[in-house]
Design a protein around this motif. Sequence first.
Motif, PDB file in Angstrom:
ATOM      1  N   UNK A  49       0.813  -1.208   0.000  1.00 34.30           N
ATOM      2  CA  UNK A  49       0.000   0.000   0.000  1.00 34.30           C
ATOM      3  C   UNK A  49       0.854   1.269   0.000  1.00 34.30           C
ATOM      4  N   UNK A  50       2.114   1.128  -0.427  1.00 33.88           N
ATOM      5  CA  UNK A  50       2.981   2.269  -0.726  1.00 33.88           C
ATOM      6  C   UNK A  50       3.535   2.155  -2.145  1.00 33.88           C
ATOM      7  N   UNK A  51       2.942   1.294  -2.960  1.00 33.50           N
ATOM      8  CA  UNK A  51       3.561   1.013  -4.260  1.00 33.50           C
ATOM      9  C   UNK A  51       2.642   1.253  -5.452  1.00 33.50           C
ATOM     10  N   UNK A  52       1.495   1.883  -5.251  1.00 37.20           N
ATOM     11  CA  UNK A  52       0.618   2.127  -6.397  1.00 37.20           C
ATOM     12  C   UNK A  52       1.178   3.258  -7.266  1.00 37.20           C
ATOM     13  N   UNK A  53       0.745   3.260  -8.503  1.00 37.71           N
ATOM     14  CA  UNK A  53       1.333   4.150  -9.505  1.00 37.71           C
ATOM     15  C   UNK A  53       0.697   5.540  -9.450  1.00 37.71           C
ATOM     16  N   UNK A  54       0.838   6.166  -8.292  1.00 36.39           N
ATOM     17  CA  UNK A  54       0.382   7.547  -8.122  1.00 36.39           C
ATOM     18  C   UNK A  54       1.147   8.149  -6.943  1.00 36.39           C
ATOM     19  N   UNK A  55       1.928   9.181  -7.216  1.00 42.74           N
ATOM     20  CA  UNK A  55       2.737   9.856  -6.204  1.00 42.74           C
ATOM     21  C   UNK A  55       3.716   8.890  -5.528  1.00 42.74           C
ATOM     22  N   UNK A  56       4.213   7.920  -6.304  1.00 46.11           N
ATOM     23  CA  UNK A  56       5.163   6.964  -5.733  1.00 46.11           C
ATOM     24  C   UNK A  56       6.446   7.681  -5.311  1.00 46.11           C
ATOM     25  N   UNK A  57       6.937   7.341  -4.125  1.00 40.72           N
ATOM     26  CA  UNK A  57       8.167   7.938  -3.598  1.00 40.72           C
ATOM     27  C   UNK A  57       8.061   9.452  -3.467  1.00 40.72           C
TER      28      UNK A  57
END
Length: 468
Positions: free
Chosen positions: A226-234
């Motif tokens: 739940x930190x790896x979706x393709x939106x605002x990653x990193x």
Amino acid sequence: MKANWMKVIALLVLAAMLIVSTGLAEAVDLAAIDWNARYTYAELEDQLQAIAETYPDVTALYPIGTTYQERTLWCMELTNPAIDEADKTGIAVVANIHGGERESASSAMYFAWWLATESATEQVQQILDNYVVYIVPVINADGYEQSFIYNTRQNLRPRDLNGDGTAFSDPYTDIDGDGYIATLYRGTADAQPDRKATPSFGMESPDWDGNGVLGDDPRNSGIDMNRTFDYQWNRFDVETVETGVIGANAWKNAGTAPATEPEVKAIQNFLLNNEIDAMATLHTGIQCVLYPWCYRAYDPEVDSDDIPYMQGVAAEMAAAFQETTGRGFYSKSSYEDYPTSAELIDYAYGRLNIHAYTIEVYSGGKSADGSIEACKWENTLPEEKWVFYTQDELAAMGLDPAAITDSQGNGLAEGEGLWFYTGSTAQMVDKAPEDQATMVQGCRDALLVMIASEPYGDGYTKAEYLNW
């Protein structure tokens, strides 16, 4: 039902799987499911299949992906197929992206079961006539199953944590036969150690890799999906210090790139290929309904009215949960809870224009005074357990007392042994919380509020870039 090509392929795959598995799944009495029990992932699969076989007129069950350990990720779709889907509203419920949060899976399973078993009632008929409800009860099936051994938040992407060239070469293992995994500390039989002051000897393990460090290569990936979706990653870095967070809830647990994990890809593809107006993702840890944003605060100068709208719906959902369960629930933006980036609800809303909510269904244990405002489940958790084993007893378990060391590289002294410490959470791996049956009903009622908040008849409004 909708006949897009991905669904057709999925249904063909399901048909082949059912042919192979005919006669292997145990018969499930749907009326006898105990919602206060904990079920294995295979048992959840049997329950889903039984729902689909018993209620074929309103359900479709199909795979949307697989995990690293080749477990199938299932979606149960519920609607009235006699009515054209063109004007129906899509609703998604996805759960258990964190493996040990299995109360969330129970809540999603109950909602699927309830919609199917109550499909002849006027209330549910109205829902199935006007909505398509998609339910993915477990996103992290590997972590779910591993959590019967030890609470495992991550998925099971192979990882070589101790650098010996073999992934998962020293997994946690119950060597004293009590059914649970302990943390180990040096000491003597007459002196229980101070956990804060005593270096750990690692986690319960037979030292599979023989390096003298116990449990130093467990079955987990180190990745919070739940930190790896393709939106605002990193998202978080030194320029976002005003958030109070520099990467702690982002890059450290987010893998090497966005959407690297097969489970995350499956959910993203599922959301992209179905017309969904609102989604709830189910978790545990607090008792709260959260809404976007996760990565920043609401800004009325740039954000649409969707966020104040979701704020109001979240408050109603929390109130419904509280009324049904008698336990305290509240609502807030996810950013107010704590800043993160690349979460599922931000992806769903930011990328796909889906109203998105996180329902945290359970916070275990008792509050100091039992007040509903404390927002605890008010259940009794097991007491912490300490058991001492001498070096002779450790040797009988398969350990070499002369070879093992603590986290600072120091071995056992003469006369010392190991204390096995098992906390409350570690003792809950095979148990559901007290009164979970009430919890799943409360989640159902919160989900019904979300469904009622989405008007039907106008259909889904795709994010503009998806219409190119």
